[in-house]
Design an enzyme around this catalytic site. Sequence first.
Site, PDB file in Angstrom:
ATOM      1  N   ASP A 174       0.882  -1.281  -0.131  1.00  0.00           N
ATOM      2  CA  ASP A 174       0.048  -0.400  -0.084  1.00  0.00           C
ATOM      3  C   ASP A 174       0.754   1.305   0.012  1.00  0.00           C
ATOM      4  O   ASP A 174       2.198   1.253   0.697  1.00  0.00           O
ATOM      5  CB  ASP A 174      -0.978   0.050   1.256  1.00  0.00           C
ATOM      6  CG  ASP A 174      -1.858   0.866   1.163  1.00  0.00           C
ATOM      7  OD1 ASP A 174      -1.693   2.098   0.865  1.00  0.00           O
ATOM      8  OD2 ASP A 174      -3.308   0.423   1.406  1.00  0.00           O
ATOM      9  N   HIS A 201      -9.805  -5.865  -2.840  1.00  0.00           N
ATOM     10  CA  HIS A 201      -8.469  -5.944  -2.181  1.00  0.00           C
ATOM     11  C   HIS A 201      -8.616  -6.240  -0.595  1.00  0.00           C
ATOM     12  O   HIS A 201      -9.426  -5.577  -0.269  1.00  0.00           O
ATOM     13  CB  HIS A 201      -7.584  -4.918  -2.621  1.00  0.00           C
ATOM     14  CG  HIS A 201      -8.278  -3.480  -2.217  1.00  0.00           C
ATOM     15  ND1 HIS A 201      -9.273  -2.841  -3.017  1.00  0.00           N
ATOM     16  CD2 HIS A 201      -7.998  -2.422  -0.992  1.00  0.00           C
ATOM     17  CE1 HIS A 201      -9.560  -1.795  -2.393  1.00  0.00           C
ATOM     18  NE2 HIS A 201      -8.848  -1.513  -1.485  1.00  0.00           N
TER      19      HIS A 201
HETATM   20  P1  AMP Z   1      -9.641   1.213   0.071  1.00  0.00           P
HETATM   21  O1  AMP Z   1     -10.513   1.245  -1.194  1.00  0.00           O
HETATM   22  O2  AMP Z   1     -10.508   2.045   1.123  1.00  0.00           O
HETATM   23  O3  AMP Z   1      -9.609   0.081   0.750  1.00  0.00           O
HETATM   24  O4  AMP Z   1      -8.415   2.168   0.117  1.00  0.00           O
HETATM   25  C1  AMP Z   1      -7.580   1.795  -1.037  1.00  0.00           C
HETATM   26  C2  AMP Z   1      -5.911   1.510  -0.590  1.00  0.00           C
HETATM   27  O5  AMP Z   1      -5.319   1.356  -1.947  1.00  0.00           O
HETATM   28  C3  AMP Z   1      -5.675   2.887   0.251  1.00  0.00           C
HETATM   29  O6  AMP Z   1      -5.090   2.321   1.511  1.00  0.00           O
HETATM   30  C4  AMP Z   1      -4.482   3.576  -0.761  1.00  0.00           C
HETATM   31  O7  AMP Z   1      -3.529   3.941   0.161  1.00  0.00           O
HETATM   32  C5  AMP Z   1      -3.943   2.300  -1.604  1.00  0.00           C
HETATM   33  N1  AMP Z   1      -3.631   2.623  -2.991  1.00  0.00           N
HETATM   34  C6  AMP Z   1      -4.187   3.520  -3.789  1.00  0.00           C
HETATM   35  N2  AMP Z   1      -3.659   3.717  -5.091  1.00  0.00           N
HETATM   36  C7  AMP Z   1      -2.493   2.980  -4.742  1.00  0.00           C
HETATM   37  C8  AMP Z   1      -1.376   2.668  -5.526  1.00  0.00           C
HETATM   38  N3  AMP Z   1      -1.217   2.936  -6.828  1.00  0.00           N
HETATM   39  N4  AMP Z   1      -0.359   1.703  -5.041  1.00  0.00           N
HETATM   40  C9  AMP Z   1      -0.421   1.342  -3.852  1.00  0.00           C
HETATM   41  N5  AMP Z   1      -1.704   1.295  -3.142  1.00  0.00           N
HETATM   42  C10 AMP Z   1      -2.673   2.214  -3.385  1.00  0.00           C
END
Ligand code: AMP
Length: 132
Positions: A28, A92
């Site tokens: 993340d 995820h």
């Molecule tokens: P959620 O959909 O609420 O579970 O949050 C999405 C998660 O994905 C968050 O913790 C973000 O920090 C993470 N995230 C979003 N874009 C990316 C990326 N490009 N690479 C890694 N993590 C990501």
Amino acid sequence: MSIFSKIANGEIPSYKCAENEEFYAFLDINPLVKGHTLVIPRREVDYIFDMEDSELARFEVFAKQVAIAIKAAFPCVKVGQAVLGLEVPHAHIHLVPMQSEKDMNFANPKLSLSTEEMQAIASKIYQEFTKA
Ligand code: AMP
């Protein structure tokens, strides 16, 4: 195509922690703690509970294998798992190495780590994953 599909197929860079034909794991970018990892299916599906039973079971078994690798790389009490999915519409699982339940509070400030630190964390997990 979702941002996570682009990550899984390499169009967008990520810190790879583990993979197989069906699933992919990467750090993340806003980690709660060192080793905070996301596990995704390569197949695009938004809501985890829309996954068909056998795919969901394989997804969870893959997450288990990644959690074992995380725990070996970053000793912790347990690896916690959470599913939110409110931000990115691609299923995820968050895997978070926990020293206490406070580590699972998604309202906590996120760590800001350098590219080198992120790469080193991902490599450590990947090495443990590929050992198994
Ligand atoms: P959620 O959909 O609420 O579970 O949050 C999405 C998660 O994905 C968050 O913790 C973000 O920090 C993470 N995230 C979003 N874009 C990316 C990326 N490009 N690479 C890694 N993590 C990501």
